[in-house]
Design an enzyme around this catalytic site. Structure first.
Site, short mmCIF file in Angstrom:
data_model
loop_
_atom_site.label_atom_id
_atom_site.label_comp_id
_atom_site.label_asym_id
_atom_site.label_seq_id
_atom_site.Cartn_x
_atom_site.Cartn_y
_atom_site.Cartn_z
N THR A 14 -9.43 -70.17 3.99
CA THR A 14 -9.70 -68.73 4.06
C THR A 14 -9.87 -68.14 2.68
O THR A 14 -10.76 -67.32 2.44
CB THR A 14 -8.56 -68.02 4.81
OG1 THR A 14 -8.47 -68.53 6.14
CG2 THR A 14 -8.79 -66.52 4.86
N LYS A 53 -1.02 -60.44 16.19
CA LYS A 53 -0.42 -59.81 15.02
C LYS A 53 -1.16 -58.53 14.62
O LYS A 53 -0.53 -57.55 14.21
CB LYS A 53 -0.40 -60.78 13.84
CG LYS A 53 0.66 -61.86 13.95
CD LYS A 53 0.70 -62.71 12.69
CE LYS A 53 1.75 -63.80 12.81
NZ LYS A 53 1.80 -64.67 11.61
N CYS A 61 4.64 -72.49 4.14
CA CYS A 61 6.06 -72.14 4.21
C CYS A 61 6.72 -72.75 5.45
O CYS A 61 7.94 -72.89 5.49
CB CYS A 61 6.23 -70.62 4.19
SG CYS A 61 5.42 -69.75 5.53
N CYS A 97 -12.76 -70.34 -10.07
CA CYS A 97 -12.58 -70.66 -11.49
C CYS A 97 -11.16 -71.13 -11.76
O CYS A 97 -10.91 -71.90 -12.70
CB CYS A 97 -12.86 -69.44 -12.36
SG CYS A 97 -14.57 -68.89 -12.39
N ASP A 123 -6.56 -61.21 11.48
CA ASP A 123 -5.59 -62.30 11.63
C ASP A 123 -5.74 -62.86 13.05
O ASP A 123 -5.70 -62.11 14.01
CB ASP A 123 -4.16 -61.79 11.42
CG ASP A 123 -3.17 -62.92 11.17
OD1 ASP A 123 -3.15 -63.89 11.97
OD2 ASP A 123 -2.40 -62.85 10.20
N CYS A 172 -13.63 -65.87 -10.86
CA CYS A 172 -13.38 -65.81 -9.42
C CYS A 172 -12.28 -66.80 -9.06
O CYS A 172 -11.80 -67.56 -9.91
CB CYS A 172 -14.67 -66.10 -8.63
SG CYS A 172 -15.17 -67.85 -8.59
#
Length: 257
Positions: free
Chosen positions: A131, A83, A186, A173, A59, A170
């Protein structure tokens, strides 16, 4: 295992699906956790508590005050700390036997592939599509199961993508990379804290099952949670025969490696 380990993990060892042999499997296992925020917190805590031998945490961010509402690995004393370092300290306090490797960077390319290759199971607790797509490609190329989760507002989802299986779909898909789509987070739309605990805990459960080779995983299944009304739905995922990742150059590359 020594006497202290037998005592520490006794409640798991009592389970006939695990026993001493299964617990030793966990002690010998390696898991890569990408993201130690809202999802990564319960994931990492439960995996460390269960006795997974080595956890690699990735992270690039630092702890902020706004994280503390939901990211239960961290507290007010570590604001400004990376973090992964905050997480490493907490996990070592919980279970000093677990080896915790902290990577305070965003892994890409060969670095990401190397981290994936060194793990038995990959758990995605990241919060962005870039990511997730990169991790999916690395898991298909290297041949590692990916436990994927996401949560926003009061809605969550969990799935397992296992390219080792002949019919294994995967992440690509299910979701397509679309440069025109706007990615929600968020920080823009909000999230209710316990939702991340629920989804992250399911991810930890799926990772442990994969490591132990027990039960039925969420392979080719997507669980959707409506947290507001507390309703779960399950959707079957099918491998896309035209997928450029699991039916394209990435899978062929692995076959030749």
């Amino acid at each position: 295992m020594n006497d202290q380990q037998l005592l520490r993990y006794s409640r798991q060892i009592l389970l006939p699906q695990i026993d001493i042999e299964g617990q030793q499997k966990l002690l010998d296992s390696r898991v890569l956790v990408v993201g130690v925020g809202g999802l990564g917190s319960p994931i990492a805590l439960y995996l460390a508590g269960a006795g997974v031998g080595r956890l690699t945490l990735v992270d690039p961010d630092e702890v902020e005050l706004s994280n503390l509402q939901r990211q239960i690995l961290h507290d007010g004393n570590v604001i400004g700390l990376p973090k992964v370092e905050s997480a490493r300290r907490r996990l070592q306090a919980l279970n000093p036997e677990v080896e915790v490797r902290a990577i305070a960077a965003r892994l890409e390319g060969k670095g990401l592939e190397a981290a994936v290759a060194q793990a038995d199971v990959i758990v995605d607790g990241s919060d962005n599509f870039a990511t997730r797509f990169a991790l999916n490609i690395a898991c298909v190329r290297i041949g590692r199961p990916l436990v994927s989760g996401a949560a926003i507002r009061m809605e969550g989802q969990v799935a397992v993508f296992d390219s080792r299986q002949p019919d294994g779909a995967c992440y690509h898909c299910l979701f397509r990379e679309d440069e025109k789509s706007e990615e929600e987070s968020c920080s823009q739309t909000g999230v209710l804290a316990p939702l991340l605990g629920i989804i992250g805990s399911v991810q930890a459960m799926e990772a442990l099952k994969l490591l132990l080779g027990i039960g039925q995983s969420l392979h080719n299944r997507l669980l959707l949670l409506d947290g507001l009304n507390m309703r779960w739905r399950e959707i079957r995922i099918h491998q896309d025969p035209q997928c450029p990742i699991c039916n394209g150059p990435q899978k062929k590359w692995r076959a030749l490696a």
